[in-house]
Every structure is written in C-alpha cells, then in structure tokens.
Design an enzyme around this catalytic site. Sequence first.
Site, PDB file in Angstrom:
ATOM      1  N   GLU A  95      27.959  -9.908   0.844  1.00 12.83           N
ATOM      2  CA  GLU A  95      28.543  -8.984  -0.130  1.00 12.83           C
ATOM      3  C   GLU A  95      28.332  -9.529  -1.535  1.00 12.83           C
ATOM      4  O   GLU A  95      28.521 -10.717  -1.782  1.00 12.83           O
ATOM      5  CB  GLU A  95      30.036  -8.828   0.158  1.00 12.83           C
ATOM      6  CG  GLU A  95      30.814  -8.014  -0.869  1.00 12.83           C
ATOM      7  CD  GLU A  95      32.321  -8.090  -0.640  1.00 12.83           C
ATOM      8  OE1 GLU A  95      33.063  -7.734  -1.575  1.00 12.83           O
ATOM      9  OE2 GLU A  95      32.744  -8.503   0.451  1.00 12.83           O
ATOM     10  N   ASP A 101      29.701  -8.373  -5.265  1.00  8.18           N
ATOM     11  CA  ASP A 101      30.480  -7.460  -6.101  1.00  8.18           C
ATOM     12  C   ASP A 101      29.856  -7.420  -7.494  1.00  8.18           C
ATOM     13  O   ASP A 101      30.077  -8.320  -8.306  1.00  8.18           O
ATOM     14  CB  ASP A 101      31.932  -7.934  -6.181  1.00  8.18           C
ATOM     15  CG  ASP A 101      32.575  -8.055  -4.815  1.00  8.18           C
ATOM     16  OD1 ASP A 101      32.287  -7.199  -3.960  1.00  8.18           O
ATOM     17  OD2 ASP A 101      33.343  -9.008  -4.592  1.00  8.18           O
ATOM     18  N   GLU A 119      33.645  -5.253 -10.423  1.00  8.58           N
ATOM     19  CA  GLU A 119      35.025  -4.962 -10.039  1.00  8.58           C
ATOM     20  C   GLU A 119      35.831  -4.988 -11.324  1.00  8.58           C
ATOM     21  O   GLU A 119      35.920  -6.033 -11.987  1.00  8.58           O
ATOM     22  CB  GLU A 119      35.560  -6.004  -9.073  1.00  8.58           C
ATOM     23  CG  GLU A 119      34.969  -5.923  -7.685  1.00  8.58           C
ATOM     24  CD  GLU A 119      35.774  -6.754  -6.704  1.00  8.58           C
ATOM     25  OE1 GLU A 119      36.482  -6.160  -5.879  1.00  8.58           O
ATOM     26  OE2 GLU A 119      35.696  -7.989  -6.770  1.00  8.58           O
ATOM     27  N   HIS A 136      29.511 -13.251  -2.435  1.00  8.04           N
ATOM     28  CA  HIS A 136      30.133 -13.647  -1.171  1.00  8.04           C
ATOM     29  C   HIS A 136      28.998 -13.856  -0.162  1.00  8.04           C
ATOM     30  O   HIS A 136      28.676 -12.970   0.628  1.00  8.04           O
ATOM     31  CB  HIS A 136      31.096 -12.576  -0.661  1.00  8.04           C
ATOM     32  CG  HIS A 136      32.292 -12.358  -1.527  1.00  8.04           C
ATOM     33  ND1 HIS A 136      33.416 -13.145  -1.472  1.00  8.04           N
ATOM     34  CD2 HIS A 136      32.525 -11.432  -2.495  1.00  8.04           C
ATOM     35  CE1 HIS A 136      34.310 -12.722  -2.355  1.00  8.04           C
ATOM     36  NE2 HIS A 136      33.798 -11.686  -2.984  1.00  8.04           N
TER      37      HIS A 136
END
Length: 444
Positions: free
Chosen positions: A219, A221, A224, A235
């Site tokens: 993952e 991001d 955000e 991640h």
Amino acid sequence: MICLLCTVLALLSFGFAQHPGTVVEEYHPPLPSQVCDETGCVTEETSFVMDASRRWLYSVADNGQTNCLGSEGYDPVLCPDDLTCAQNCAVAGVTQEQYDVTYGITTEGNSITLRYHTDSTTGSNGYLLATEDTYKMFKLKNREFTFDVDMSKMPCGLNGGLFFAEFEEDGGMASYPTNLAGAKYGIGTCDGQCKHGIAYYAGKVNIDYYSDEGVCCFELDIWEANAWAAAYTTHGCSIDGYYLCSGTECGDEDRYSSVCDKDGCGYNSFKLNDHFFYGANDSYVVDSRRPFTIVTQFVTSDGTDAGDLVDIRRLYVQDGVVIENSYVNYPGLEEYNSISDRFCADFTSYLGATDYTPNVGGLKKIGEVLDRGVVLNFALWSDSGSYMLWLDGVYPVGADPSQPGVWNGPCSADSGRPDDILANYPDSALTISNIRSGSIGSTY
C-alpha cells in the site's frame, strides 16, 4: 470419464461462486485519465467503480426478492458459511442515479466528487477501472503521478485522498474461480494492514465480519489529508501481490511480525515541525482553501527504468507556481524533504520508534511492486476510534505536543467526532481531477 469429470468440476466451480448482480445493470461513472511523456499527454477512457462492501447483496434464487444481508446480519439460511453465501448471493449493480443520490459520488469531465454524507450513507471508497472488467494498473517506477484536488470542504477529522495497492488486475477472478464478479463490482481489495474484516475476499463472503485470514498487499498512501493536515506514506510488504496471511504473519498481536509494514514510513509536514506549510488560510505556503496540484515522483538510482527506487519526492503547484516540498525542521536531524530509506531510518531513530522498512525490503522492494503495477484507490472517511488525530492533531491523546512526532496537525483534541462533522459540516466533500501519470517532468 475425463469429460464427465470436467463437467462435474465445472458445475462445482460455478455452484460455489460470488455472483455478479443481474437485477440492476452496473454503471461506471466516466473518469478519464491521461498518460504523458515529453511529447504530450494521451487521454484514456478510464472510469470509477465503487467498492463492493457498500453494495446490496441479494439472493440469486429469487432474483433479488430476498436480502442476503439485513439489519440483523447475514441470512442464516442463505449464508450458513462463507462459500455457501457466495453460491447463494449476488453483488448488486449500481445505477448512475444511485451513485449520486445514494452514495454521493459524481463525475464531470475529468473530475470526481465524493460527498461525505447522503441520506443513505457516510464516507465513500472505490477504484479506477481501465475497462468494464479490469482495474487500471499504474506502473510508476521512474515515473510521476499527478492530480488536482479541492480540499476546501474537508474539516478536521475527515481523511480524503488517494492510495495505491497491489490488487490483481481482474479483481481476483483468475486466482479464485468462486469470484465471478471481480473488478467490475469493486472486488479484490487489499492493503498493508492485513485486514480481517474485508466483506468479500478470495472468492468468499466474510459472514462473520472477521476472518481468520487477513488480506495483505503493498500500500502507498499518496494523499491522506483534510484542509489542515496532509501526509504521504509507504506500507511495504515482504510478500508479493494479493496475499492471505494467518497467525503471527498478520501482525495482529505484534505488528512487527507482520508481512507488511503497518506503521509505514510517512511524510507529514506538520509532524516534521513545519507548522506553516499546509493549511486553510493565507499564512500557509499551500493554501487548502483553493485548488492545487500534487506531484509525486518515483526516482531511481540511475534515472532509468532499470534502476532501483531510491526516493519518493513531492511537489505542489498552486496558482501557477511550483512549490517544493517542506523540509524536516528538527534540530539535529538532516533536512530531508522526501521519503528515502535514510529518511525512514533517521526519523524513526530520532523518535525512538521502530523502523520496519528494512524488514520488508525498503524502497527497492517497493520499486519492484511499482514495476508490476498498482491500482488507484479513492477514499473519504471519518474515524470513530481516534478521531483522525493521528493525522491532524496531538496523538497519542494526552501526549506532550512538544515531543517530536506527537503533534501531527493543528486540530483540537475534541475535533473529529463523526456526529459533530455531520452536524457542523454537512456539505463536506472531496474533489479530485486531472489524474495523469508519465515520465518525470511531463505531467505538470
């Protein structure tokens, strides 16, 4: 005998299957995106699909007369177990009107708006499709990814933005024959938290809302944020692709035993002690009251596609001005302004925290994922547990804000309550537009 066996296996494969809906024809709101290089940009006819967890699930036998999932949970006759439920039930399609009125999702031109609240639901999430049946796969090593955003209706406590995850292109239909719905219905989600509560996974319906298996994948991001705080976070995972974890490798009791980096390595300007870079008034370098452009560059060791990923850089463009990312502003810590293996190691050491990125391969491993391709996710949500203070306020609650890494944003400790957001900010919404990817320097 061979032909008979083939027939039996085919019937079994069809019998236990997560069916696509037939009562309502699935609509995908158009959301064109662009691929760019030094010669210019080419538009692709991509579209949006809503995540399957928000859809109606109904009985195949009576063509939608019976709900498989009601207010008291899954129907015990239709859904005595995960696979039987997949056999008996279909994931409903969503009409254009339902996307708008029920789920608060609209597209116009190359923009999409996610409204936080409608009379039927709060929050929103979904994915970018390349075709009616497949996700758009972004291959981003030695490339950049860019989009425009309007954060002006995103108060404290909301989190809206984009992230990438290593879904399977067809939503898992080839890997799990019991999954007949796939990407067309927003199935196949996974992330770096190895979640146990995903509604539909691996060709099953998660009738207990918590499965023994967790669903893991890389993952990233990309964005955000709300109007007052913003972060981008990696991640990484030691495994490749869509992976079902069990036991300690899910990291439930000890997050540092997981196959994925649950903490992640993130860059939040406010957390890194630049308190005047991003926010909702004219004292900030990036003023979130007005639209702006976000550019993320995936830089390799030698500037070629063959090199290892070594840096993830961030630029902003607002009012025609290119804005360099903020710099780390703690005494004794190098003035980084991007995510690299050295930044992750140095910042976590400075905080006295655990740097888990080497355990999952660091940026080199992330570069391998970006070579294979990742799916773009859209999300808008609130947080009934920590009220999003990990993004925009002092967290942990009650910690000393003078300690490095505790103060994530300027939002107050009593902000972010979902009921307060609904009462005081009923028109909260996120708008993302002009999605494009390509060679570095070509998209802005």
